[in-house]
Design a protein around this motif. Structure first.
Motif, PDB file in Angstrom:
ATOM      1  N   GLU A 289      19.630  -8.090 -14.238  1.00 60.98           N
ATOM      2  CA  GLU A 289      19.486  -6.649 -14.055  1.00 60.98           C
ATOM      3  C   GLU A 289      18.158  -6.300 -13.384  1.00 60.98           C
ATOM      4  O   GLU A 289      18.105  -5.387 -12.556  1.00 60.98           O
ATOM      5  CB  GLU A 289      19.630  -5.914 -15.386  1.00 60.98           C
ATOM      6  N   MET A 290      17.110  -7.028 -13.731  1.00 63.48           N
ATOM      7  CA  MET A 290      15.805  -6.785 -13.099  1.00 63.48           C
ATOM      8  C   MET A 290      15.865  -7.130 -11.611  1.00 63.48           C
ATOM      9  O   MET A 290      15.292  -6.412 -10.788  1.00 63.48           O
ATOM     10  CB  MET A 290      14.708  -7.597 -13.804  1.00 63.48           C
TER      11      MET A 290
ATOM     12  N   SER B 230       0.804  -1.222   0.000  1.00 65.48           N
ATOM     13  CA  SER B 230       0.000   0.000   0.000  1.00 65.48           C
ATOM     14  C   SER B 230       0.841   1.277   0.000  1.00 65.48           C
ATOM     15  O   SER B 230       0.301   2.371  -0.138  1.00 65.48           O
ATOM     16  CB  SER B 230      -0.956   0.002   1.200  1.00 65.48           C
ATOM     17  N   MET B 231       2.147   1.144   0.118  1.00 67.78           N
ATOM     18  CA  MET B 231       3.015   2.325   0.146  1.00 67.78           C
ATOM     19  C   MET B 231       3.117   2.934  -1.260  1.00 67.78           C
ATOM     20  O   MET B 231       3.295   2.212  -2.239  1.00 67.78           O
ATOM     21  CB  MET B 231       4.409   1.968   0.663  1.00 67.78           C
ATOM     22  N   PRO B 232       3.014   4.260  -1.373  1.00 66.54           N
ATOM     23  CA  PRO B 232       3.139   4.912  -2.681  1.00 66.54           C
ATOM     24  C   PRO B 232       4.485   4.618  -3.361  1.00 66.54           C
ATOM     25  O   PRO B 232       4.547   4.483  -4.577  1.00 66.54           O
ATOM     26  CB  PRO B 232       3.015   6.399  -2.354  1.00 66.54           C
TER      27      PRO B 232
ATOM     28  N   LEU C 156      15.652  -0.820  -5.598  1.00 63.74           N
ATOM     29  CA  LEU C 156      14.479   0.019  -5.351  1.00 63.74           C
ATOM     30  C   LEU C 156      13.708  -0.407  -4.102  1.00 63.74           C
ATOM     31  O   LEU C 156      13.079   0.423  -3.442  1.00 63.74           O
ATOM     32  CB  LEU C 156      13.550  -0.018  -6.569  1.00 63.74           C
ATOM     33  N   MET C 157      13.745  -1.700  -3.780  1.00 65.34           N
ATOM     34  CA  MET C 157      12.961  -2.211  -2.654  1.00 65.34           C
ATOM     35  C   MET C 157      13.631  -1.936  -1.307  1.00 65.34           C
ATOM     36  O   MET C 157      12.935  -1.693  -0.314  1.00 65.34           O
ATOM     37  CB  MET C 157      12.715  -3.718  -2.822  1.00 65.34           C
ATOM     38  N   ASN C 158      14.948  -1.945  -1.245  1.00 69.78           N
ATOM     39  CA  ASN C 158      15.632  -1.755   0.038  1.00 69.78           C
ATOM     40  C   ASN C 158      15.246  -0.465   0.750  1.00 69.78           C
ATOM     41  O   ASN C 158      14.959  -0.493   1.949  1.00 69.78           O
ATOM     42  CB  ASN C 158      17.147  -1.870  -0.129  1.00 69.78           C
ATOM     43  N   PRO C 159      15.219   0.690   0.073  1.00 75.49           N
ATOM     44  CA  PRO C 159      14.798   1.908   0.786  1.00 75.49           C
ATOM     45  C   PRO C 159      13.348   1.837   1.280  1.00 75.49           C
ATOM     46  O   PRO C 159      13.027   2.374   2.342  1.00 75.49           O
ATOM     47  CB  PRO C 159      14.954   3.017  -0.258  1.00 75.49           C
ATOM     48  N   ILE C 160      12.505   1.164   0.535  1.00 71.78           N
ATOM     49  CA  ILE C 160      11.106   1.012   0.943  1.00 71.78           C
ATOM     50  C   ILE C 160      11.025   0.176   2.214  1.00 71.78           C
ATOM     51  O   ILE C 160      10.329   0.533   3.175  1.00 71.78           O
ATOM     52  CB  ILE C 160      10.267   0.383  -0.188  1.00 71.78           C
TER      53      ILE C 160
ATOM     54  N   GLU D  97       7.044  -0.328  -8.827  1.00 73.37           N
ATOM     55  CA  GLU D  97       6.460  -1.283  -9.774  1.00 73.37           C
ATOM     56  C   GLU D  97       6.357  -0.677 -11.171  1.00 73.37           C
ATOM     57  O   GLU D  97       6.633  -1.352 -12.165  1.00 73.37           O
ATOM     58  CB  GLU D  97       5.094  -1.750  -9.282  1.00 73.37           C
ATOM     59  N   ALA D  98       5.984   0.587 -11.255  1.00 69.71           N
ATOM     60  CA  ALA D  98       5.889   1.256 -12.556  1.00 69.71           C
ATOM     61  C   ALA D  98       7.273   1.340 -13.212  1.00 69.71           C
ATOM     62  O   ALA D  98       7.408   1.079 -14.415  1.00 69.71           O
ATOM     63  CB  ALA D  98       5.287   2.651 -12.394  1.00 69.71           C
ATOM     64  N   GLU D  99       8.274   1.681 -12.424  1.00 70.34           N
ATOM     65  CA  GLU D  99       9.630   1.769 -12.971  1.00 70.34           C
ATOM     66  C   GLU D  99      10.139   0.404 -13.422  1.00 70.34           C
ATOM     67  O   GLU D  99      10.771   0.275 -14.471  1.00 70.34           O
ATOM     68  CB  GLU D  99      10.575   2.378 -11.937  1.00 70.34           C
ATOM     69  N   LEU D 100       9.848  -0.638 -12.635  1.00 66.59           N
ATOM     70  CA  LEU D 100      10.266  -1.986 -13.013  1.00 66.59           C
ATOM     71  C   LEU D 100       9.575  -2.448 -14.299  1.00 66.59           C
ATOM     72  O   LEU D 100      10.203  -3.080 -15.152  1.00 66.59           O
ATOM     73  CB  LEU D 100       9.991  -2.975 -11.882  1.00 66.59           C
TER      74      LEU D 100
END
Length: 169
Positions: free
Chosen positions: A109-110, A37-39, A117-121, A45-48
């Motif tokens: 790479e993905m 639910s986090m923005p 991207l997930m670690n900071p979240i 997800e959009a960037e991926l």
């Protein structure tokens, strides 16, 4: 002897009350639900998806070139020498190998980009959970996401809404 019994009774009651006073508060949160639910997760997800589409388009272009080359070489096979056909066969095998390597590279790479991207979240969620637990005086906070090991969480304090508010969404 009577004083000793009274003293012993007082000591037992005092220790018993101390145990109640030190009762540990327990909370729980569905971290999967929180992270989804986090923005920032939606932006990730959009960037991926954008990156994945780029890799997919590149690999499909390589595949189309490969298929075109296969058709061309197949139709010209009878009019070429055996040596030329062998060279073409090796060339086509190299192209197939390049496509396979491109797919493996894209997958790697993905995975790297996802972790990056997930670690900071995850860190942001973890910090908010710790802050809310401290504010509410919770000693333990369990992950109540399905399949994460917590089976009963009816009596604990659900801190999902408090963490969500702490994160500002």
């Amino acid at each position: 002897m009577k004083n000793f019994k009274t003293l012993l009774l007082i000591a037992v009651l005092t220790l018993g009350m101390g145990g109640v006073a030190n009762a540990q508060k327990i909370g729980h949160i569905d971290t999967d639900k929180l992270i989804q639910s986090m923005p920032a997760t939606k932006a990730m997800e959009a960037e991926l998806q954008k990156t994945q589409k780029t890799y997919k388009d590149e690999i499909e272009a390589l595949g189309k070139k490969y298929e075109a080359k296969l058709q061309k070489y197949g139709s010209e096979e009878k009019s070429q020498t055996a040596q030329t056909n062998e060279q073409r066969k090796a060339e086509v095998q190299q192209d197939a190998l390049r496509i396979q390597q491109a797919e493996q590279f894209a997958n790697q790479e993905m995975q790297k980009k996802y972790a990056e991207l997930m670690n900071p979240i995850l860190e942001k969620a973890q910090k908010a959970i710790k802050d809310v637990a401290a504010e509410k005086g919770l000693t333990y906070v369990f992950n109540s996401s399905p399949g994460k090991g917590l089976l009963v969480f009816d009596k604990g304090i659900d801190i999902y809404d408090a963490v969500k508010a702490k994160l500002g969404f």
